[in-house]
Design a protein around this motif. Sequence first.
Motif, short mmCIF file in Angstrom:
data_model
loop_
_atom_site.label_atom_id
_atom_site.label_comp_id
_atom_site.label_asym_id
_atom_site.label_seq_id
_atom_site.Cartn_x
_atom_site.Cartn_y
_atom_site.Cartn_z
N THR A 112 -100.76 -43.54 0.77
CA THR A 112 -99.45 -43.38 1.40
C THR A 112 -99.61 -42.74 2.77
OG1 THR A 112 -99.08 -41.17 0.45
CG2 THR A 112 -98.36 -43.09 -0.86
N LEU A 113 -98.57 -42.89 3.57
CA LEU A 113 -98.47 -42.18 4.85
C LEU A 113 -97.01 -42.00 5.17
CD1 LEU A 113 -97.62 -44.48 7.14
CD2 LEU A 113 -100.04 -45.03 7.01
N GLN A 114 -96.72 -41.11 6.10
CA GLN A 114 -95.34 -40.85 6.47
C GLN A 114 -94.94 -41.74 7.64
OE1 GLN A 114 -94.28 -36.86 7.76
NE2 GLN A 114 -92.25 -37.07 6.85
N GLY A 115 -93.86 -42.49 7.43
CA GLY A 115 -93.35 -43.34 8.49
C GLY A 115 -92.51 -42.56 9.48
N LEU A 116 -92.14 -43.20 10.58
CA LEU A 116 -91.37 -42.51 11.61
C LEU A 116 -89.94 -42.23 11.19
CD1 LEU A 116 -92.54 -44.08 15.00
CD2 LEU A 116 -93.41 -42.08 13.77
N THR A 117 -89.45 -42.89 10.14
CA THR A 117 -88.12 -42.57 9.63
C THR A 117 -88.13 -41.32 8.77
OG1 THR A 117 -88.38 -43.89 7.60
CG2 THR A 117 -87.53 -45.03 9.56
N GLY A 118 -89.32 -40.85 8.41
CA GLY A 118 -89.45 -39.72 7.50
C GLY A 118 -89.75 -40.13 6.07
N ARG A 119 -89.63 -41.42 5.79
CA ARG A 119 -89.95 -41.89 4.44
C ARG A 119 -91.46 -41.85 4.22
NH1 ARG A 119 -86.75 -46.41 6.20
NH2 ARG A 119 -84.55 -46.13 5.65
N VAL A 120 -91.84 -41.59 2.98
CA VAL A 120 -93.24 -41.72 2.60
C VAL A 120 -93.47 -43.18 2.23
CG1 VAL A 120 -95.03 -41.03 0.96
CG2 VAL A 120 -93.39 -39.34 1.82
N LEU A 121 -94.39 -43.83 2.92
CA LEU A 121 -94.62 -45.26 2.75
C LEU A 121 -95.83 -45.49 1.84
CD1 LEU A 121 -94.19 -46.36 6.49
CD2 LEU A 121 -92.44 -46.15 4.70
N THR A 122 -95.61 -46.30 0.82
CA THR A 122 -96.70 -46.70 -0.07
C THR A 122 -97.29 -48.00 0.45
OG1 THR A 122 -95.62 -45.67 -1.98
CG2 THR A 122 -97.33 -47.31 -2.44
N LEU A 123 -98.57 -48.00 0.76
CA LEU A 123 -99.22 -49.16 1.34
C LEU A 123 -99.80 -50.06 0.25
CD1 LEU A 123 -101.12 -47.36 4.24
CD2 LEU A 123 -98.75 -48.14 4.18
N GLY A 124 -100.13 -51.27 0.63
CA GLY A 124 -100.77 -52.19 -0.30
C GLY A 124 -102.28 -52.00 -0.31
N ASN A 125 -102.94 -52.80 -1.09
CA ASN A 125 -104.41 -52.76 -1.12
C ASN A 125 -104.94 -53.57 0.05
OD1 ASN A 125 -104.51 -51.19 -3.52
ND2 ASN A 125 -104.14 -53.05 -4.75
N TRP A 126 -104.79 -53.02 1.23
CA TRP A 126 -105.12 -53.72 2.46
C TRP A 126 -106.51 -53.33 2.96
CZ3 TRP A 126 -99.98 -51.65 4.88
CH2 TRP A 126 -98.89 -52.26 4.24
N THR A 127 -107.15 -54.26 3.62
CA THR A 127 -108.44 -53.98 4.26
C THR A 127 -108.20 -53.45 5.66
OG1 THR A 127 -109.52 -55.74 2.99
CG2 THR A 127 -110.63 -54.98 4.99
N ASN A 128 -108.63 -52.24 5.90
CA ASN A 128 -108.46 -51.61 7.21
C ASN A 128 -109.71 -50.80 7.53
OD1 ASN A 128 -107.72 -50.28 9.53
ND2 ASN A 128 -105.87 -49.33 8.68
N PRO A 129 -110.71 -51.43 8.16
CA PRO A 129 -111.98 -50.73 8.41
C PRO A 129 -111.83 -49.44 9.21
CG PRO A 129 -112.21 -53.09 8.79
CD PRO A 129 -110.75 -52.82 8.61
N SER A 130 -110.91 -49.39 10.16
CA SER A 130 -110.79 -48.21 11.00
C SER A 130 -110.03 -47.08 10.31
CB SER A 130 -110.07 -48.56 12.31
OG SER A 130 -108.70 -48.84 12.07
#
Length: 382
Positions: free
Chosen positions: A139-157
């Motif tokens: 998870t991470l915090q979005g700019l709206t203040g919501r906590v965002l649950t991400l998918g099983n995404w490939t993100n090397p960085s």
Amino acid sequence: MDTEHPVMARRGRRARDDKAAEGAPHEPTSPAPFTPPVSSPNVGAVGPSSSAEPQGASFPAAGLVAKEETQVAEFLRTYPECDGRGVIAAVLDYGVDPDAPGLQHTTDGRPKIIAILDCCGAGDVDTSTIRMVNVGSNTLQGLTGRVLTLGNWTNPSGKFHVGKKRAYEFLAPSLVARLKAERKACFQQQQMSLLAKLSSDKGQELDGGSVVQSNPVLAEKLLQQLMAAYDDPGPVYDCVVFHDGNVWRAAIDFEETGNLSEAPLLTDFSMEKGFGTVPSMLLSYSVNIYDEGNLLSICVPGDSHGTHVASILAGYFPESPELNGVAPGAQLVCCNIADPRLSNMESGVSLARAAQAAAQLGCDLVNLSFWEPVRTMHAGHF
């Protein structure tokens, strides 16, 4: 192309002929015989087994596009492969719905729409803010203040670009009006329920209603004031952009739940021809990503007119060829030049961007069926 409906045209000619014949002397020579409309089952179609209308249908579908009257249908029957194949046409309009029937493939199996562009900039989202996932969670915090649950995404960085977008800034004015009406009705229903509860039992505390318990009359007055001062800022959507090692991708929280794990993961439409839908709003959308992930462009139709024009130009319905456009084999570049922030009017910037895109993408022709009232006649240029 605007043409008079063949049935109405025949009625008009018959009425004029009858009126002219009243009291007129008999002419020795008869007028040229009237040629009835083609009644073959292949009217408006290409191919020997095509039907002019679906079985049992009462609506004259073959008359939706004047292909017989303009001899387009005859041309296509004579030269079936000269149907626009190899031609790319740019449609400068309100944008096009990528989910529309007839706009999926060409007659030779290629993607019908090769690019969708928001040339007015209403869908631009600043995604220059970079966030990392929270430790121990996806998870991470979005700019709206919501906590965002991400998918099983490939993100090397491990870096995610985040942004937010107000719905009323880029959605079609007609859709914004509908959303406002629905949201206001929901708000009023909630307020009326609270007022009803106050009237029935002013001594009971409502949810979080310490004011109600101490001063129910004041609480009722506050509720009425809130209803009178209602002002809806509209939904605000979190946006996440990242690089998966090959391309930039984006996910948008149109449901405002913070759960992006099920959201469509999109890249530039021209690359994968992917798009998402929001069933609750009857909305289709696509994206383009610029400036190394720092700018997300959300593309949505501003009106149904662009889809209508694109279908007349190049619609292809293999199961119902009577609905085909004039050039069903052509491909389309769809440029939205209508800015919802300007009541769907085009701007010089949107026209310039669309012209540049048409040139860069090798378009053979441009369709601009767009207008609004002007103060100065015969002025301006494009």
